[in-house]
Design a protein around this motif. Sequence first.
Motif, PDB file in Angstrom:
ATOM      1  N   GLU A   1      -3.260   1.859  -9.881  1.00 19.10           N
ATOM      2  CA  GLU A   1      -4.199   0.886  -9.302  1.00 19.10           C
ATOM      3  C   GLU A   1      -4.966   0.142 -10.394  1.00 19.10           C
ATOM      4  N   ASN A   2      -5.324   0.839 -11.429  1.00 16.01           N
ATOM      5  CA  ASN A   2      -5.998   0.215 -12.559  1.00 16.01           C
ATOM      6  C   ASN A   2      -5.125  -0.901 -13.136  1.00 16.01           C
TER       7      ASN A   2
ATOM      8  N   LYS B   1       1.372   6.881  -6.792  1.00 17.16           N
ATOM      9  CA  LYS B   1       0.289   7.825  -7.061  1.00 17.16           C
ATOM     10  C   LYS B   1       0.736   9.254  -6.756  1.00 17.16           C
TER      11      LYS B   1
ATOM     12  N   ASN C   1       0.826  -1.213   0.000  1.00 16.65           N
ATOM     13  CA  ASN C   1       0.000   0.000   0.000  1.00 16.65           C
ATOM     14  C   ASN C   1       0.859   1.260   0.000  1.00 16.65           C
TER      15      ASN C   1
ATOM     16  N   ILE D   1       2.147   1.736  -3.537  1.00 11.48           N
ATOM     17  CA  ILE D   1       1.078   2.257  -4.400  1.00 11.48           C
ATOM     18  C   ILE D   1       0.889   3.748  -4.146  1.00 11.48           C
TER      19      ILE D   1
ATOM     20  N   ASN E   1      -4.844  -3.883 -10.791  1.00 15.22           N
ATOM     21  CA  ASN E   1      -6.043  -4.728 -10.885  1.00 15.22           C
ATOM     22  C   ASN E   1      -6.015  -5.578 -12.151  1.00 15.22           C
TER      23      ASN E   1
END
Length: 137
Positions: A90-91, A82, A75, A78, A94
């Motif tokens: 995140e896209n 960002k 996390n 990430i 996924n």
Amino acid sequence: MYAPLLFHEFSHYFINPLTEKYNLIKEDDPIFANIFEKMESLAYGCNSTIINEHIIRALTIRWRSNVIRNEQATNKAISREKDLGFIYIENILNSLIIYENNRDKYPNIDVFYPIIIENIVSEYEQKKNINSSNALT
């Protein structure tokens, strides 16, 4: 300590040619317009480089996540990406989970690469439509 950096740099060998091969996001496409200055300040001054870095940074996070298995560290990684301006991280993460869970359908990243791009474009279009709707109200 150096393993993530090595993984990142080695991944360019696979991802950069796919970006060139498929050429799904053109250099004049506005998909990265809202982060272009931020990306340019990181020496990523064209769409192909920006998409390569997005994908490779996501791959590196997934690799570290699978090796280290520390959700807090994942996390944090990430969030760091960002903060740097990698808005589609995140896209892509996924998408990579879908790829990992469906290797029988997608035997290699070459086969799956267009889906990663489709998902990014879809997110961009959704955000663009929301922004257009908000501007009208």
